[in-house]
Each structure stands twice: as C-alpha cells, then as structure tokens.
Design a protein around this motif. Structure first.
Motif, PDB file in Angstrom:
ATOM      1  N   ALA A 149       1.072 -17.685 -32.594  1.00  0.00           N
ATOM      2  CA  ALA A 149       2.477 -18.020 -32.292  1.00  0.00           C
ATOM      3  C   ALA A 149       3.108 -18.700 -33.505  1.00  0.00           C
ATOM      4  CB  ALA A 149       2.547 -18.919 -31.065  1.00  0.00           C
ATOM      5  N   LYS A 166       6.984  -9.749 -35.040  1.00  0.00           N
ATOM      6  CA  LYS A 166       7.049 -10.924 -34.153  1.00  0.00           C
ATOM      7  C   LYS A 166       6.929 -10.499 -32.700  1.00  0.00           C
ATOM      8  CE  LYS A 166       9.980 -14.126 -36.676  1.00  0.00           C
ATOM      9  NZ  LYS A 166      11.246 -14.862 -36.658  1.00  0.00           N
ATOM     10  N   GLN A 167       7.695  -9.496 -32.326  1.00  0.00           N
ATOM     11  CA  GLN A 167       7.660  -9.009 -30.952  1.00  0.00           C
ATOM     12  C   GLN A 167       6.274  -8.480 -30.593  1.00  0.00           C
ATOM     13  OE1 GLN A 167      10.830  -6.155 -30.798  1.00  0.00           O
ATOM     14  NE2 GLN A 167      12.401  -7.709 -30.399  1.00  0.00           N
ATOM     15  N   ASN A 170       3.921 -11.524 -30.196  1.00  0.00           N
ATOM     16  CA  ASN A 170       4.227 -12.248 -28.952  1.00  0.00           C
ATOM     17  C   ASN A 170       3.824 -11.445 -27.723  1.00  0.00           C
ATOM     18  OD1 ASN A 170       5.221 -14.615 -30.143  1.00  0.00           O
ATOM     19  ND2 ASN A 170       7.225 -13.698 -30.443  1.00  0.00           N
ATOM     20  N   ASN A 174       1.065 -12.675 -24.934  1.00  0.00           N
ATOM     21  CA  ASN A 174       1.363 -12.694 -23.493  1.00  0.00           C
ATOM     22  C   ASN A 174       0.375 -11.856 -22.695  1.00  0.00           C
ATOM     23  OD1 ASN A 174       3.565 -14.403 -23.869  1.00  0.00           O
ATOM     24  ND2 ASN A 174       4.990 -12.701 -24.122  1.00  0.00           N
TER      25      ASN A 174
END
Length: 176
Positions: A149, A166-167, A170, A174
């Motif tokens: 992160a 980044k997406q 992330n 998750n």
C-alpha cells in the motif's frame, strides 16, 4: 531462486544484488505476462512442493527484518532531532526514504509484489503455503499489505500507467 555460491561471481554481483536483480525480473514477468506464459510461470511456484514459495518467504522475512531495523534507526534519529514524522521537511523525508530503499526496501517491495501476484492468481495451494510459512515464523500477510500500500501510494500520479499500477496493486491487496 537459489543464489550462487560464495565462490561464483555472476557479473560481479553480490548475493544481495543478485536477489534484487532476480526479484525485479520475476516481478516484471508477473506484471507483463498473460495466458499460457503466466500459467507456466505460476507452475514454477507450485513444482517441487512449493520450493520457490519457501525461498520467496525466506527472502521476504530477511528483507523485512532489515527494513524494520532501518525504520527503528530512522525513528531514533527523529527522536534525537526532536521531530515527528509529520513535521519532516521534504528533503529529510526523501533522505530517510532513500536510506530505507538502500537497506533493502526496494527488494522487499519486489518480493511482496511477487507474493501478492502469486497469492491472488487463483492457485489456492500457494496462498495456503504462504500463510503456513508465515505463521510458522510468527508473521502474517499484514506487512506485505502495508508495504505494498505504501509502494502504491509512492507511485507517481501523473501518468495513466502509474494509475493503472496503483489500481492493480490495491485490487490484489483487497483480494487477500
């Protein structure tokens, strides 16, 4: 991912440089491969009773220990200076970040990217093995999530590719 012996010199690399180099290559392969190429790469982590996963976790724990030690040194230095993390000027924050990178944070980020990628690729035995090995050492996946992160936050905002990365990171965080 066995490192070369002490007597073997590969292009003048030290063992730490060699690990950094190989982890960068593997993380880029995971990032840029798809289809059957990605499946072949993932199969490498399953063969020989997850031997490469074992080595990956061993390296992760080694570099996590190094990064933790440097973080403590930085905290002590900030205490001696009488400043909080939020009060750091950009120059000093950059200096501390570079110190962390030099101590192995870069390699740890690469290793954690590999861990995230292989754990979220859909092969349940890999995730089970990673959790089992971390539990044996009294660890869990939280440091991996935290470091990744932080890495995602440090990626530049200016390019579409950085935003995409980044997406992706992330999303993998998750999924764990």
């Amino acid at each position: 991912m066995k490192t070369p012996g002490k007597k073997v010199k590969r292009g003048g690399f030290s063992e730490l440089e060699w690990v950094e180099h190989v982890s960068s290559i593997i993380s880029h392969l995971l990032r840029n491969s798809s289809g059957s190429q990605l499946q072949r790469l993932m199969n490498k982590f399953v063969e020989d009773d997850h031997l490469k996963v074992d080595r990956l976790i061993e390296l992760h724990l080694f570099y996590l220990t190094r990064a933790t030690m440097v973080d403590r040194e930085i905290e002590e230095e900030m205490e001696n200076m009488g400043i909080e993390k939020e009060e750091l000027d950009d120059e000093k924050a950059e200096e501390f970040y570079m110190k962390r990178l030099d101590a192995g944070l870069f390699t740890l980020q690469r290793l954690n990217y590999i861990i995230l990628s292989i754990c979220t690729a859909g092969i349940s035995s890999i995730l089970e093995r990673v959790r089992q090995l971390l539990t044996l050492k009294g660890e869990n996946l939280e440091p991996v999530k935290r470091i990744m992160a932080e890495y995602a936050d440090s990626l530049g905002d200016d390019s579409n590719k950085a935003n995409e990365e980044k997406q992706n990171i992330n999303h993998m965080i998750n999924q764990l």
